[in-house]
Scaffold this motif. Structure first.
Motif, PDB file in Angstrom:
ATOM      1  N   SER A 136       0.815  -1.227   0.000  1.00  0.00           N
ATOM      2  CA  SER A 136       0.000   0.000   0.000  1.00  0.00           C
ATOM      3  C   SER A 136       0.845   1.271   0.000  1.00  0.00           C
ATOM      4  O   SER A 136       1.964   1.293   0.506  1.00  0.00           O
ATOM      5  CB  SER A 136      -0.897   0.017   1.234  1.00  0.00           C
ATOM      6  N   ALA A 142      -6.794   1.228  -2.536  1.00  0.00           N
ATOM      7  CA  ALA A 142      -6.972  -0.057  -3.219  1.00  0.00           C
ATOM      8  C   ALA A 142      -6.441  -0.039  -4.655  1.00  0.00           C
ATOM      9  O   ALA A 142      -6.297  -1.091  -5.284  1.00  0.00           O
ATOM     10  CB  ALA A 142      -8.460  -0.422  -3.216  1.00  0.00           C
ATOM     11  N   TYR A 166       1.187   2.308   5.680  1.00  0.00           N
ATOM     12  CA  TYR A 166       0.370   1.239   6.287  1.00  0.00           C
ATOM     13  C   TYR A 166       1.071  -0.115   6.231  1.00  0.00           C
ATOM     14  O   TYR A 166       0.407  -1.135   6.004  1.00  0.00           O
ATOM     15  CB  TYR A 166      -0.974   1.044   5.572  1.00  0.00           C
ATOM     16  N   THR A 373     -11.774  -3.636   1.472  1.00  0.00           N
ATOM     17  CA  THR A 373     -12.975  -3.369   2.254  1.00  0.00           C
ATOM     18  C   THR A 373     -14.072  -4.369   1.873  1.00  0.00           C
ATOM     19  O   THR A 373     -13.927  -5.136   0.919  1.00  0.00           O
ATOM     20  CB  THR A 373     -13.483  -1.948   1.950  1.00  0.00           C
ATOM     21  N   HIS A 375     -16.772  -3.620   0.471  1.00  0.00           N
ATOM     22  CA  HIS A 375     -17.222  -3.266  -0.892  1.00  0.00           C
ATOM     23  C   HIS A 375     -16.354  -3.938  -1.946  1.00  0.00           C
ATOM     24  O   HIS A 375     -16.852  -4.491  -2.921  1.00  0.00           O
ATOM     25  CB  HIS A 375     -17.150  -1.746  -1.121  1.00  0.00           C
TER      26      HIS A 375
HETATM   27  C1  LIG Z   1      -4.067  -1.001  10.505  1.00  0.00           C
HETATM   28  C2  LIG Z   1      -3.759  -1.205   9.054  1.00  0.00           C
HETATM   29  C3  LIG Z   1      -2.793  -2.119   8.675  1.00  0.00           C
HETATM   30  C4  LIG Z   1      -2.474  -2.293   7.321  1.00  0.00           C
HETATM   31  N1  LIG Z   1      -1.438  -3.159   6.973  1.00  0.00           N
HETATM   32  C5  LIG Z   1      -1.019  -3.205   5.684  1.00  0.00           C
HETATM   33  C6  LIG Z   1       0.164  -3.932   5.328  1.00  0.00           C
HETATM   34  O1  LIG Z   1       0.846  -4.530   6.185  1.00  0.00           O
HETATM   35  N2  LIG Z   1       0.561  -3.922   4.033  1.00  0.00           N
HETATM   36  C7  LIG Z   1      -0.127  -3.260   3.069  1.00  0.00           C
HETATM   37  O2  LIG Z   1       0.298  -3.295   1.917  1.00  0.00           O
HETATM   38  N3  LIG Z   1      -1.266  -2.574   3.372  1.00  0.00           N
HETATM   39  C8  LIG Z   1      -1.711  -2.521   4.651  1.00  0.00           C
HETATM   40  N4  LIG Z   1      -2.829  -1.776   4.983  1.00  0.00           N
HETATM   41  C9  LIG Z   1      -3.539  -1.056   3.928  1.00  0.00           C
HETATM   42  C10 LIG Z   1      -4.948  -1.536   3.641  1.00  0.00           C
HETATM   43  O3  LIG Z   1      -5.064  -2.911   3.541  1.00  0.00           O
HETATM   44  C11 LIG Z   1      -5.422  -0.847   2.335  1.00  0.00           C
HETATM   45  O4  LIG Z   1      -4.951   0.449   2.302  1.00  0.00           O
HETATM   46  C12 LIG Z   1      -6.865  -0.735   2.290  1.00  0.00           C
HETATM   47  O5  LIG Z   1      -7.418  -2.013   2.220  1.00  0.00           O
HETATM   48  C13 LIG Z   1      -7.335   0.068   1.048  1.00  0.00           C
HETATM   49  O6  LIG Z   1      -7.038   1.384   1.162  1.00  0.00           O
HETATM   50  P1  LIG Z   1      -7.902   2.443   1.957  1.00  0.00           P
HETATM   51  O7  LIG Z   1      -8.290   1.822   3.231  1.00  0.00           O
HETATM   52  O8  LIG Z   1      -7.120   3.694   2.016  1.00  0.00           O
HETATM   53  O9  LIG Z   1      -9.241   2.658   1.125  1.00  0.00           O
HETATM   54  P2  LIG Z   1      -9.406   3.247  -0.366  1.00  0.00           P
HETATM   55  O10 LIG Z   1      -8.782   2.303  -1.334  1.00  0.00           O
HETATM   56  O11 LIG Z   1      -8.965   4.669  -0.411  1.00  0.00           O
HETATM   57  O12 LIG Z   1     -10.953   3.157  -0.564  1.00  0.00           O
HETATM   58  C14 LIG Z   1     -11.870   4.234  -0.316  1.00  0.00           C
HETATM   59  C15 LIG Z   1     -13.296   3.734  -0.526  1.00  0.00           C
HETATM   60  O13 LIG Z   1     -13.462   3.287  -1.871  1.00  0.00           O
HETATM   61  C16 LIG Z   1     -13.990   1.974  -1.918  1.00  0.00           C
HETATM   62  N5  LIG Z   1     -13.386   1.217  -3.024  1.00  0.00           N
HETATM   63  C17 LIG Z   1     -12.091   1.260  -3.442  1.00  0.00           C
HETATM   64  N6  LIG Z   1     -11.911   0.424  -4.482  1.00  0.00           N
HETATM   65  C18 LIG Z   1     -13.097  -0.176  -4.732  1.00  0.00           C
HETATM   66  C19 LIG Z   1     -13.545  -1.153  -5.681  1.00  0.00           C
HETATM   67  N7  LIG Z   1     -12.716  -1.688  -6.592  1.00  0.00           N
HETATM   68  N8  LIG Z   1     -14.844  -1.560  -5.617  1.00  0.00           N
HETATM   69  C20 LIG Z   1     -15.685  -1.056  -4.694  1.00  0.00           C
HETATM   70  N9  LIG Z   1     -15.313  -0.117  -3.770  1.00  0.00           N
HETATM   71  C21 LIG Z   1     -14.053   0.326  -3.795  1.00  0.00           C
HETATM   72  C22 LIG Z   1     -13.601   1.374  -0.578  1.00  0.00           C
HETATM   73  O14 LIG Z   1     -14.504   0.368  -0.183  1.00  0.00           O
HETATM   74  C23 LIG Z   1     -13.661   2.558   0.377  1.00  0.00           C
HETATM   75  O15 LIG Z   1     -14.976   2.725   0.852  1.00  0.00           O
HETATM   76  C24 LIG Z   1      -3.166  -1.576   6.330  1.00  0.00           C
HETATM   77  C25 LIG Z   1      -4.156  -0.655   6.717  1.00  0.00           C
HETATM   78  C26 LIG Z   1      -4.437  -0.455   8.046  1.00  0.00           C
HETATM   79  C27 LIG Z   1      -5.463   0.575   8.430  1.00  0.00           C
END
Ligand SMILES: Cc1cc2nc3c(=O)[nH]c(=O)nc-3n(C[C@H](O)[C@H](O)[C@H](O)COP(=O)(O)OP(=O)(O)OC[C@H]3O[C@@H](n4cnc5c(N)ncnc54)[C@H](O)[C@@H]3O)c2cc1C
Length: 564
Positions: A136, A142, A166, A373, A375
């Motif tokens: 990430s 994502a 992250y 997520t 979604h």
């Molecule tokens: C505590 C923690 C630990 C983590 N550990 C790691 C790690 O070790 N390594 C690593 O690489 N990452 C890690 N992550 C990152 C995390 O897994 C991803 O960043 C996250 O899943 C996606 O990014 P975002 O949460 O910023 O949401 P965003 O991608 O910004 O999404 C924003 C919104 O858009 C929606 N959305 C996005 N794409 C789609 C789609 N294709 N279809 C439908 N809806 C969509 C989402 O559901 C959400 O509501 C970690 C995150 C946290 C908070």
């Protein structure tokens, strides 16, 4: 009883080393005690004591080294991975997390043809090392296509520049599997980076937690062929295939958290006397516990059954690609629901600094949001819908997969994609086998009405582009898949009809709610609304059944308490 009780962790199918691993993990936490566990949680200090213990007892070395890559007792065995993940979640998400991101970091390594790095990883595990998955970035979420970790040619190799955000364990990992792209091309790469290197700059922990979820920067970080794990399409596949393996573990963290919270909650509520009676005599409080318990048992039945499909997976049988995201998405959101129900029952107690519940109530929220997520995962599973409903495949019956063996396929999944071609065994046949149970029959009728909707007025082109509509339909699909695997496992685990009927009591209610959500979509047609109304059904009541299930919940009062 199907729920974990750390006082009695042995399972007949475990080999001696597996039993030893599970016991050792439990012993660490019970020796640490609840007071210190919670003090450390609120002080947010790094869990060096756990990692030291894990190293001494070779917990990760044994669990996370595939057979043939390390010591003779090592293998990647999903059956024992589930048990381990559940125990870690039971005591705290932070302990689970440091292991989980190690699993993710190891994914691209064990999938790689780079023998030297695989050997280094096996040695680091034996030395008590942990790992990290550097996918990430701060601005891309994502959208991993847009990576700004760029490798620019430099002599025989490259210089890597960019930041990651992250990234769990980015402070201490032996190897960070880092995702990026070659400058000026669409060619993706996975390479090994080292937090101890002078060009690896650790910037901060981005979360207030015992876990170190890092931001780091690579500045002119030298990368050679020897550091490369994957290049081109293989790097992309490794990212997706690693997440396929890892996301499954999130459900187990939820199951562990909910199980511990349930012991605490029932032991409190059943002994709390108000107006002369235990609060569990109040019908709504009792209902919260029965519902919470049934939801938790269902979570576990589903996740265990998904493990069976993960373990028999092959290039010909990729059904796990539906069940895994379901464990991630459905089991973890059910976990939130269980905690909500229990918290309503114990109220103020759930805030106290000396109860596990306070930690559970916060941490349970993380799991639906990490590694994609809800979604993202529903958007993924709807790709399976057409074949699931209308073009089932023939497969031999899958039995319980509790054999002590290495799961070779997980690190040889091959090309990601082609999801629309995967076939599934017929869910209707599973429902038919349980027609004797009133609420299963009712649920099957609701599922039939949904199928009718898909035939008579399927989502149109505009509706397919409407993510809200897609999510509403996807949730109904998810419930049907959930039901199928719960039923399959109910037979395998000998779940009695009372409990199964009570589980389908909430399943019928959930289906009605999802049908209502779908029918209220702005774009739903009259015909779609009519068929959604057909799905609005009430579960069949069974007072005696309900009371018998309540007795099962009541028997958990005092069944487990963590050592002080
Ligand atoms: C505590 C923690 C630990 C983590 N550990 C790691 C790690 O070790 N390594 C690593 O690489 N990452 C890690 N992550 C990152 C995390 O897994 C991803 O960043 C996250 O899943 C996606 O990014 P975002 O949460 O910023 O949401 P965003 O991608 O910004 O999404 C924003 C919104 O858009 C929606 N959305 C996005 N794409 C789609 C789609 N294709 N279809 C439908 N809806 C969509 C989402 O559901 C959400 O509501 C970690 C995150 C946290 C908070």
């Amino acid at each position: 009883m199907i729920l974990l009780n750390p006082k009695d962790p042995d399972r007949p199918e475990n080999d001696p080393r597996t039993s030893e691993l599970m016991r050792a993990t439990i012993e660490f936490f019970e020796a640490k005690g609840k007071k210190r566990l919670l003090e450390d949680y609120y002080a947010r200090g790094w869990y060096a004591d756990f990692l030291e213990y894990a190293g001494e007892h070779r917990l990760l070395a044994t669990m996370c080294t595939p057979a043939g890559e390390g010591a003779a007792d090592s293998r990647w065995d999903t059956w024992r991975v589930c048990q381990f993940a559940e125990i870690l979640g039971f005591y705290g998400l932070q302990y689970w997390y440091t292991w989980q991101v190690s699993v993710l970091g190891l994914g691209p390594i064990w999938m790689s043809g780079n023998d030297a790095i695989r050997k280094r990883a096996a040695e680091a595990l034996e030395d008590g090392g942990i790992f990290a998955f550097g996918l990430s970035e701060k601005t891309h979420g994502a959208d991993i296509y847009s990576t700004d970790m760029v490798l620019t040619p430099d002599g025989d190799g490259w210089k890597a520049n960019g930041r990651k955000y992250y990234i769990g364990n980015g402070n201490e990992a032996a190897i960070v599997s880092t995702f990026g792209r070659i400058d000026g091309s669409d060619e993706y790469v996975f390479f090994a980076s080292d937090p101890k290197h002078e060009n690896y700059h650790l910037i901060q922990n981005v979360v207030p937690s015992q876990s170190y979820v890092s931001e780091f920067e690579l500045e002119d970080y030298p990368v050679t062929e020897a550091d490369l794990l994957h290049r081109g399409r293989a790097a992309w596949d490794a990212a997706l295939n690693t997440v396929n393996v890892g996301k499954y573990n999130l459900g187990w963290a939820s199951i562990g958290i909910c199980t511990h919270a349930l012991y605490e909650a029932i032991t409190h509520a059943n002994n709390r006397v108000l107006y002369g009676s235990p609060v569990t005599d109040m019908s709504h409080v009792r209902k919260m516990f029965v519902d919470g318990y049934c939801r938790l048992v269902a979570m576990k039945l589903f996740a265990l059954r998904a493990a069976d499909y993960m373990r028999v997976a092959s290039t010909e049988d990729r059904r796990y690609l539906l069940y895994n995201p379901m464990v991630k998405m459905k089991v973890t959101t059910q976990g939130e629901e269980v905690i909500d129900l229990l918290w309503d029952a114990i109220a103020a107690k759930g805030f106290e600094k000396d109860s596990y519940f306070g930690q559970a109530a916060v941490d349970i929220r993380a799991l639906p949001k990490l590694e994609g997520t809800v979604h993202v995962n529903i958007a993924l599973i709807v790709k399976f819908m057409a074949n699931f409903f209308f073009d089932p495949g023939d497969y031999p019956e899958v039995e319980r997969q509790d054999q002590p063996r290495n799961d070779d396929f997980l690190f040889h999944q091959g090309r990601a994609g082609g999801l629309g071609q995967i076939k599934f065994h017929d869910y209707r046949k599973t429902f038919e086998r349980f027609g004797r149970i009133p609420n299963v029959e009712r649920f099957a009728e609701q599922a039939e009405a949904f199928r009718e909707l898909l035939v008579s007025d399927p989502p149109g082109a505009e509706q397919m582009k409407d993510v809200d509509f897609l999510l509403a339909g996807g949730n109904i699909f998810a419930l049907i898949v959930y039901a199928q695997l719960i039923l399959e496992n109910a037979s395998i685990y000998g779940i009695e009809d009372d409990l199964l009927d009570q589980i389908f009591d909430f399943m019928v209610r959930d289906m009605s709610q999802q049908a209502l959500t779908l029918s209220l979509q702005a774009s739903s047609s009259d015909e779609q609304m009519r068929l959604c109304r057909k799905m609005l059904r009430k579960p069949l009541e069974g007072r005696e059944r309900y009371e018998r299930v309540w007795e099962q919940v009541r028997s958990l009062d005092g069944a487990y308490a963590m050592s002080p």
